[in-house]
Motif scaffolding. Structure first.
Motif, PDB file in Angstrom:
ATOM      1  N   PRO A 257     -51.602  28.519 -58.633  1.00 21.86           N
ATOM      2  CA  PRO A 257     -51.320  27.445 -59.597  1.00 21.86           C
ATOM      3  C   PRO A 257     -50.772  27.877 -60.940  1.00 21.86           C
ATOM      4  CG  PRO A 257     -53.673  27.894 -59.547  1.00 21.86           C
ATOM      5  CD  PRO A 257     -53.051  28.762 -58.489  1.00 21.86           C
ATOM      6  N   ASN A 258     -50.922  29.136 -61.339  1.00 21.56           N
ATOM      7  CA  ASN A 258     -50.691  29.513 -62.734  1.00 21.56           C
ATOM      8  C   ASN A 258     -49.246  29.346 -63.179  1.00 21.56           C
ATOM      9  OD1 ASN A 258     -52.736  31.448 -61.254  1.00 21.56           O
ATOM     10  ND2 ASN A 258     -53.546  31.061 -63.312  1.00 21.56           N
ATOM     11  N   TYR A 259     -48.292  29.682 -62.312  1.00 21.04           N
ATOM     12  CA  TYR A 259     -46.886  29.510 -62.677  1.00 21.04           C
ATOM     13  C   TYR A 259     -46.576  28.048 -62.940  1.00 21.04           C
ATOM     14  CZ  TYR A 259     -41.822  29.217 -62.254  1.00 21.04           C
ATOM     15  OH  TYR A 259     -40.494  28.949 -62.483  1.00 21.04           O
ATOM     16  N   TRP A 260     -47.177  27.162 -62.173  1.00 21.61           N
ATOM     17  CA  TRP A 260     -46.899  25.736 -62.318  1.00 21.61           C
ATOM     18  C   TRP A 260     -47.579  25.167 -63.556  1.00 21.61           C
ATOM     19  CZ3 TRP A 260     -42.938  24.380 -59.591  1.00 21.61           C
ATOM     20  CH2 TRP A 260     -42.609  25.174 -58.492  1.00 21.61           C
ATOM     21  N   VAL A 261     -48.706  25.732 -63.942  1.00 18.40           N
ATOM     22  CA  VAL A 261     -49.300  25.371 -65.230  1.00 18.40           C
ATOM     23  C   VAL A 261     -48.348  25.769 -66.355  1.00 18.40           C
ATOM     24  CG1 VAL A 261     -51.232  25.764 -66.815  1.00 18.40           C
ATOM     25  CG2 VAL A 261     -51.661  25.574 -64.358  1.00 18.40           C
ATOM     26  N   ALA A 262     -47.726  26.933 -66.215  1.00 18.60           N
ATOM     27  CA  ALA A 262     -46.775  27.402 -67.237  1.00 18.60           C
ATOM     28  C   ALA A 262     -45.597  26.446 -67.378  1.00 18.60           C
ATOM     29  CB  ALA A 262     -46.288  28.806 -66.885  1.00 18.60           C
ATOM     30  N   LEU A 263     -45.033  26.003 -66.250  1.00 15.91           N
ATOM     31  CA  LEU A 263     -43.929  25.053 -66.313  1.00 15.91           C
ATOM     32  C   LEU A 263     -44.386  23.729 -66.920  1.00 15.91           C
ATOM     33  CD1 LEU A 263     -41.851  25.461 -63.027  1.00 15.91           C
ATOM     34  CD2 LEU A 263     -41.567  26.587 -65.233  1.00 15.91           C
ATOM     35  N   GLY A 264     -45.577  23.280 -66.535  1.00 16.40           N
ATOM     36  CA  GLY A 264     -46.105  22.050 -67.109  1.00 16.40           C
ATOM     37  C   GLY A 264     -46.273  22.158 -68.609  1.00 16.40           C
ATOM     38  N   ALA A 265     -46.704  23.325 -69.080  1.00 17.57           N
ATOM     39  CA  ALA A 265     -46.864  23.537 -70.519  1.00 17.57           C
ATOM     40  C   ALA A 265     -45.523  23.477 -71.232  1.00 17.57           C
ATOM     41  CB  ALA A 265     -47.537  24.885 -70.767  1.00 17.57           C
ATOM     42  N   LEU A 266     -44.489  24.089 -70.652  1.00 14.38           N
ATOM     43  CA  LEU A 266     -43.151  24.036 -71.246  1.00 14.38           C
ATOM     44  C   LEU A 266     -42.627  22.605 -71.309  1.00 14.38           C
ATOM     45  CD1 LEU A 266     -40.917  26.975 -69.927  1.00 14.38           C
ATOM     46  CD2 LEU A 266     -41.488  26.433 -72.291  1.00 14.38           C
ATOM     47  N   ILE A 267     -42.810  21.876 -70.220  1.00 17.77           N
ATOM     48  CA  ILE A 267     -42.332  20.497 -70.161  1.00 17.77           C
ATOM     49  C   ILE A 267     -43.057  19.636 -71.184  1.00 17.77           C
ATOM     50  CG2 ILE A 267     -42.293  18.430 -68.709  1.00 17.77           C
ATOM     51  CD1 ILE A 267     -41.897  20.358 -66.300  1.00 17.77           C
ATOM     52  N   THR A 268     -44.370  19.765 -71.244  1.00 15.92           N
ATOM     53  CA  THR A 268     -45.166  18.934 -72.142  1.00 15.92           C
ATOM     54  C   THR A 268     -44.795  19.193 -73.602  1.00 15.92           C
ATOM     55  OG1 THR A 268     -46.999  18.989 -70.570  1.00 15.92           O
ATOM     56  CG2 THR A 268     -47.503  18.278 -72.804  1.00 15.92           C
ATOM     57  N   ALA A 269     -44.759  20.463 -73.995  1.00 18.52           N
ATOM     58  CA  ALA A 269     -44.449  20.790 -75.391  1.00 18.52           C
ATOM     59  C   ALA A 269     -43.033  20.367 -75.765  1.00 18.52           C
ATOM     60  CB  ALA A 269     -44.642  22.287 -75.631  1.00 18.52           C
ATOM     61  N   GLY A 270     -42.070  20.619 -74.874  1.00 17.01           N
ATOM     62  CA  GLY A 270     -40.689  20.246 -75.162  1.00 17.01           C
ATOM     63  C   GLY A 270     -40.507  18.743 -75.296  1.00 17.01           C
ATOM     64  N   CYS A 271     -41.084  17.987 -74.367  1.00 11.94           N
ATOM     65  CA  CYS A 271     -40.958  16.532 -74.430  1.00 11.94           C
ATOM     66  C   CYS A 271     -41.704  15.970 -75.637  1.00 11.94           C
ATOM     67  CB  CYS A 271     -41.478  15.909 -73.133  1.00 11.94           C
ATOM     68  SG  CYS A 271     -40.372  16.152 -71.722  1.00 11.94           S
ATOM     69  N   PHE A 272     -42.835  16.575 -75.989  1.00 12.18           N
ATOM     70  CA  PHE A 272     -43.575  16.126 -77.167  1.00 12.18           C
ATOM     71  C   PHE A 272     -42.717  16.269 -78.422  1.00 12.18           C
ATOM     72  CE2 PHE A 272     -46.478  16.514 -80.707  1.00 12.18           C
ATOM     73  CZ  PHE A 272     -47.441  15.543 -80.453  1.00 12.18           C
ATOM     74  N   LEU A 273     -42.028  17.391 -78.542  1.00 14.19           N
ATOM     75  CA  LEU A 273     -41.156  17.597 -79.701  1.00 14.19           C
ATOM     76  C   LEU A 273     -39.994  16.604 -79.706  1.00 14.19           C
ATOM     77  CD1 LEU A 273     -41.119  21.484 -79.853  1.00 14.19           C
ATOM     78  CD2 LEU A 273     -42.000  19.943 -81.622  1.00 14.19           C
ATOM     79  N   ARG A 274     -39.500  16.261 -78.543  1.00 11.07           N
ATOM     80  CA  ARG A 274     -38.425  15.277 -78.472  1.00 11.07           C
ATOM     81  C   ARG A 274     -38.924  13.905 -78.928  1.00 11.07           C
ATOM     82  NH1 ARG A 274     -34.207  17.875 -75.984  1.00 11.07           N
ATOM     83  NH2 ARG A 274     -32.959  15.995 -76.205  1.00 11.07           N
ATOM     84  N   VAL A 275     -40.152  13.585 -78.571  1.00  7.48           N
ATOM     85  CA  VAL A 275     -40.726  12.316 -79.031  1.00  7.48           C
ATOM     86  C   VAL A 275     -40.920  12.336 -80.535  1.00  7.48           C
ATOM     87  CG1 VAL A 275     -42.752  10.805 -78.904  1.00  7.48           C
ATOM     88  CG2 VAL A 275     -41.839  11.832 -76.816  1.00  7.48           C
ATOM     89  N   ARG A 276     -41.319  13.473 -81.066  1.00 10.58           N
ATOM     90  CA  ARG A 276     -41.481  13.598 -82.518  1.00 10.58           C
ATOM     91  C   ARG A 276     -40.142  13.382 -83.236  1.00 10.58           C
ATOM     92  NH1 ARG A 276     -45.146  13.477 -85.989  1.00 10.58           N
ATOM     93  NH2 ARG A 276     -45.031  15.555 -86.936  1.00 10.58           N
ATOM     94  N   ALA A 277     -39.060  13.795 -82.595  1.00 13.98           N
ATOM     95  CA  ALA A 277     -37.739  13.627 -83.194  1.00 13.98           C
ATOM     96  C   ALA A 277     -37.230  12.202 -83.055  1.00 13.98           C
ATOM     97  CB  ALA A 277     -36.744  14.587 -82.553  1.00 13.98           C
TER      98      ALA A 277
END
Length: 498
Positions: free
Chosen positions: A149-169
């Protein structure tokens, strides 16, 4: 230009490529990211090897949905996300090679999508370098095609943080809101506790700043991903508190445990460092690990000067909290535990590296570029050597399990059957048997239950050479295969097959 409420996202579009009409404009930024993802997939197939047998944890996850063996005991810390991810292949095929190819292609596609989300937050060249840095780590290449599971947690973390920043913008960006939910759900689907640690800075920020829509997306995604794990806690583990307690016990008891040195020891290719003793790896092997936070600081300084602090600080904060439990709260190490932190820190690191080798006008600094290029070449060579040795070593272990399974078949232990003892879980998978244990983290049976089963179906107990088997197996016939003593139960008398 998009203005954030606190000014930290001013100039978000500054780093986006110039608008070019038609498909050529879209391709200009897309193909470099696609090339990184494709190279990552190819490198997995070439160097991690589709022929590498399933590891211990993989046999547990795959057996939940596969047809080769009965489902292995599913201990408290595990979540079923990876089992569902492999189900499209494992539910009808026992081919490890096919499963590896499927996961390699899927992991490459996932990397492309995760990096694409960050377009506009950072220049394409930063994302390309970040993707290459993360994808070229031996631990990323090793676990990309594995049912872990760990690689997929990593991708989920990238997606979540990136989309969060887009929402902030842009608070009206509905796609980004759904991306926050999807990334958080992926993380919690794979490892619920890791999802909480990896999104902790985001949870704090939405609470303090009262960002209700991002808060709803984040909380909804975490809840959707973890709901099955929570329900299962009440159905099979005595409640959520008990499952968390059991999970802590299996991990050695969560609390203050300085595991930084353990993680450094694991960098030499030890996929599980428990107990984590012995000499440290060669400094050449571990140098990159110590350089990484320094380059992250450079990236943060660059961001502060460019007035884009938040989009760099946020992934760094998430990387830090994702790493906390594995650096300071458990008494052992596995390099895969830090994959989410590596994925999140890769973008600021790449930004810092590119700043070191380019002038403000975009031209190269020849001397700095030569030094960095030389360092990266050496880094890649080290990563390849560690990966090759790790694949060779773990491949030998898995070939031994397969040889033991063949020996058990020759001795009459064929499905349906039961194995107990040393490494019973993975060897049972290779043999097509169930596994049972009366003690330890995988205890799922009793002596009486084992004896009743032995009277019905073929069974064997496995021990290290010279070790005493349990009392119920002391008079069973003993054989040896691949460094394991096989204690074979008498032929069943109760209508079993075998």
């Amino acid at each position: 230009m998009v203005h954030g409420t606190n000014g930290t996202l001013v100039g978000l579009r500054r780093h986006e490529p110039a608008s070019v009409p038609g498909a050529s404009g879209r391709t200009r930024w897309a193909w470099p990211l696609a090339a990184v993802a494709a190279a990552f997939t190819l490198a997995q197939l070439l160097f991690a090897g589709p022929g590498l047998g399933l590891g211990w944890d993989e046999t547990v996850y795959v057996s939940q949905v596969g047809t080769q063996a009965p489902a292995a005991y599913f201990s408290a810390p595990r979540a079923r996300g990876i089992s569902l991810l492999v189900a499209p292949i494992a539910s009808w095929s026992t081919s490890t090679e096919l499963l590896r190819v499927y996961l390699a292609v899927l992991s490459g596609l996932g990397l492309y999508l995760a990096l694409r989300i960050w377009r506009g937050l950072f220049p394409t060249r930063v994302l390309v370098l970040a993707g290459a840095l993360f994808a070229s780590l031996w631990v990323t290449l090793y676990y990309g095609p594995q049912a872990m599971p760990n690689y997929w947690v990593a991708l989920g973390a990238l997606i979540t943080a990136g989309c969060f920043l887009r929402v902030r913008a842009d608070s009206r960006d509905r796609a980004a809101l759904w991306g926050v939910a999807a990334g958080a759900m992926l993380m919690a689907w794979m490892r619920p506790t890791d999802a909480v640690w990896g999104t902790l800075p985001l949870l704090v920020l939405v609470a303090v700043a009262r960002l209700w829509r991002p808060a709803a997306a984040l909380a909804g995604g975490l809840a959707a991903g973890a709901v099955e794990w929570v329900i299962e806690a009440y159905v099979g583990y005595g409640g959520l508190g008990q499952r968390l307690s059991d999970a802590s016990d299996i991990q050695g008891g969560l609390g203050w445990n300085l595991a930084v040195d353990d993680q450094v020891r694991s960098l030499g290719g030890r996929i599980l460092c428990r107990p984590c003793t012995g000499a440290m790896p060669n400094p050449v092997v571990t140098l990159w690990w110590f350089v990484l936070p320094l380059l992250a600081v450079v990236g943060l300084v660059v961001a502060v000067r460019a007035r884009r602090t938040e989009r760099t600080l946020l992934p760094l904060a998430c990387a830090a909290t994702a790493a906390v439990p594995y650096l300071f709260m458990i008494g052992y190490a596995a390099p895969r535990f830090l994959l989410p932190a590596y994925a999140l820190i890769a973008i600021p690191v790449a930004d810092g590296l590119l700043h070191l080798i380019t002038r403000p006008d975009g031209r190269w600094r020849p001397a700095a570029a030569a030094v960095v290029a030389l360092g990266l070449a050496g880094h890649l060579a080290v990563q390849y050597v560690v990966l090759e040795r790790t694949v060779d070593r773990t491949g030998t272990d898995r070939r031994d399990w397969a040889a033991t399974a063949d020996a058990l078949h020759r001795l009459g232990v064929r499905p349906p059957c039961l194995l107990t003892g040393h490494e019973a879980i993975p060897i049972a998978y290779y043999t097509g048997c169930s596994s049972a244990a009366t003690g330890g983290h995988n205890a799922n049976s009793t002596r009486a239950d084992i004896l009743r089963t032995v009277r019905r179906i073929p069974a064997a107990n496995l021990t290290l050479p010279g070790a005493k088997p349990p009392t119920y197996a002391r008079d069973w016939d003993t054989h040896r295969s691949a460094g394991v003593d096989l204690h074979i139960a008498p032929t069943p008398t109760g209508g079993g097959t075998g």
